[in-house]
Design an enzyme around this catalytic site. Structure first.
Site, PDB file in Angstrom:
ATOM      1  N   GLY A 116      43.187  47.663  50.792  1.00  9.25           N
ATOM      2  CA  GLY A 116      42.241  47.680  49.674  1.00  9.25           C
ATOM      3  C   GLY A 116      41.871  46.271  49.274  1.00  9.25           C
ATOM      4  O   GLY A 116      42.101  45.324  50.030  1.00  9.25           O
ATOM      5  N   ASN A 117      41.272  46.120  48.105  1.00  6.29           N
ATOM      6  CA  ASN A 117      40.955  44.782  47.613  1.00  6.29           C
ATOM      7  C   ASN A 117      41.031  44.783  46.086  1.00  6.29           C
ATOM      8  O   ASN A 117      41.249  45.819  45.466  1.00  6.29           O
ATOM      9  CB  ASN A 117      39.588  44.315  48.133  1.00  6.29           C
ATOM     10  CG  ASN A 117      38.472  45.213  47.667  1.00  6.29           C
ATOM     11  OD1 ASN A 117      38.194  45.306  46.473  1.00  6.29           O
ATOM     12  ND2 ASN A 117      37.822  45.924  48.600  1.00  6.29           N
ATOM     13  N   HIS A 118      40.855  43.614  45.507  1.00  2.34           N
ATOM     14  CA  HIS A 118      41.104  43.457  44.068  1.00  2.34           C
ATOM     15  C   HIS A 118      39.916  43.820  43.179  1.00  2.34           C
ATOM     16  O   HIS A 118      39.966  43.565  41.974  1.00  2.34           O
ATOM     17  CB  HIS A 118      41.503  42.007  43.763  1.00  2.34           C
ATOM     18  CG  HIS A 118      42.857  41.653  44.296  1.00  2.34           C
ATOM     19  ND1 HIS A 118      43.996  42.277  43.870  1.00  2.34           N
ATOM     20  CD2 HIS A 118      43.245  40.754  45.234  1.00  2.34           C
ATOM     21  CE1 HIS A 118      45.033  41.780  44.509  1.00  2.34           C
ATOM     22  NE2 HIS A 118      44.603  40.846  45.353  1.00  2.34           N
ATOM     23  N   ALA A 121      32.829  46.842  46.464  1.00  2.00           N
ATOM     24  CA  ALA A 121      33.449  45.942  47.448  1.00  2.00           C
ATOM     25  C   ALA A 121      34.029  46.840  48.541  1.00  2.00           C
ATOM     26  O   ALA A 121      35.190  47.264  48.466  1.00  2.00           O
ATOM     27  CB  ALA A 121      34.525  45.114  46.782  1.00  2.00           C
TER      28      ALA A 121
END
Ligand code: CTP
Length: 401
Positions: A210-212, A278
């Protein structure tokens, strides 16, 4: 649309009064402040205590109010002036006739006569009463007074007969009111699709890539577009955020594939699409059926490319105004312009990671808005809500040009 609005709900004596508990809940959920006026006969159908609890305000029913042993009066003039809008639901034939003729023998009618705000009424009665010339005459008179009717629907009535006369459902009453409030707004009648947040690409049943991304920018865009009158489809990856706006339909997804499917399912009907998500560019080639056990010192994962959602929307684009985001660290303008062209966009919002205060997890953002004619506008560092307003203002000025 209803956020912060002061709503006066007048309830008269019909069996549909029980549905007003749901109406009050929807109004409160939409952020409205609600005061309820109940006629004497309405209190036989729905409990004042239920309505007081749901509306978070005392229920008013007579001119006289008794409070902690003191006697005072309920000021109908003040109530009428307090309201941003008044809804009378259910509106019986009796009350409609009194409204049409200026009768004033209870608090609801006195407040109606004092109200300067838009008034909506949702009739509810038996089919022959609904069709009666005197009821029709009331509708005509009330229309001439500028009141807004939310027509009854057809179906089974309390009498057991079938026909027109059922009060509109609470959701339909809310929709009628919000449609009215959004008239004349810049995005009224427009449908906007927004992708937001990160995507999670599963590795095994408990892990993911995943990402932030917090999703804040996309959610702020959704709220602003909805406040400008648009119907918004917010396709969101996993975030801790939530929205309660009658104009926003929140579609929660997890992976890029799910986001792709959801975005494409709405794309044909929409006018503006903004890809603020994102999206993970890669996902594991296979998802392990069981939790992967640690067996050696290193672990390699084979990744495959995810579909580019924005690019695929650009390929399908007809009349939609399509906006993407670009997060760059070098050659910012050139890279962003390249993306705009490659993905067949109408505009792109550039975030530079070189700008302090911009990017993931921050409450602020600093953007440059670039359109397909290479018109470039740079903005100061602002809250993400203010940035959302700038982006939508740029879009509005182009779609209305
Ligand atoms: N986007 C998308 N689907 C993807 C990847 C990106 O819809 N699979 C969208 C994003 O929502 C954003 C824009 O495309 O609007 C970003 O473009 P991208 O080419 O991914 O740029 P960067 O994220 O900046 O990455 P890179 O520079 O590595 O290409």
């Amino acid at each position: 649309m209803l956020g912060g609005k002061k709503v006066l709900l007048g309830i008269t004596g019909g069996i549909a009064a029980y549905k007003t508990t749901f109406l009050v809940r929807l109004l409160i959920k939409a952020g409205a402040e609600v005061k309820v006026i109940l006629t004497d006969s309405a209190s036989s159908f729905v409990s004042p205590l239920t309505l007081a609890t749901l509306s978070k305000n005392p229920v008013l029913s007579s001119f006289i109010k008794e409070e902690s042993g003191e006697t005072d009066w309920n000021n109908h003039v003040e109530l009428g002036l307090w309201a941003d809008l008044m809804i009378i639901a259910p509106a019986t034939a009796n009350t409609l006739s009194k409204m049409a003729n200026g009768a004033c023998d209870n608090l609801l009618l006195a407040t109606y006569l004092s109200a300067k705000c838009p008034v909506f009424y949702a009739p509810a009665m038996d089919l022959d009463m609904y069709k009666h010339p005197s009821t029709k005459a009331s509708f005509e008179k009330l229309k001439a007074f500028g009141n807004h009717m939310i027509p009854a629907t057809s179906g089974e009535l309390a009498s057991g007969l079938h026909g027109e006369g059922r009060m509109a459902e609470p959701e339909d009453i809310i929709n009628a009111v919000t449609d009215f409030l959004s008239e004349g707004l810049p995005l009224s009648g427009k449908k906007v699709l927004i992708t937001a947040g990160p995507t999670y690409e599963a590795i095994d049943p408990v892990r993911f890539i995943g990402n932030h991304s917090s999703g804040t920018m996309g959610y702020e865009l959704a709220k602003t577009a909805a406040d400008l009158g648009a119907s918004v489809y917010l396709v969101s990856g996993p975030t801790s955020l939530n929205v309660a706006h009658t104009n926003i339909k929140l579609i929660r997804v997890v992976s890029a594939d799910e986001m792709y499917e959801a975005a494409h399912s709405y794309f044909e009907e929409i006018d503006i699409a903004i890809a603020a998500a994102a999206v993970a560019d890669y996902r594991p080639k296979t998802i392990a059926g069981q939790k992967i056990k640690k067996a050696s010192d290193t672990l390699s994962l084979d990744l495959v490319r995810n579909k580019d959602i924005l690019r695929s929307l650009g390929e399908r684009k007809q009349n939609q105004f399509l906006v993407g985001f670009a997060l760059e660290t070098e050659n910012e303008l050139e890279n962003a312009k390249g993306k705009l062209k490659r993905k067949n966009l109408d505009a792109i919002v550039l975030n530079s990671l070189n700008d302090l205060g911009a990017g993931f997890g921050k409450a602020t953002n600093k953007i440059t808005f670039i359109d397909k004619n290479s018109v470039i506008k740079t903005f100061e560092l602002k809250t993400k809500a203010a940035v959302a307003a700038d982006i939508l203002s740029e879009i509005c000025s182009r779609i209305h040009a």
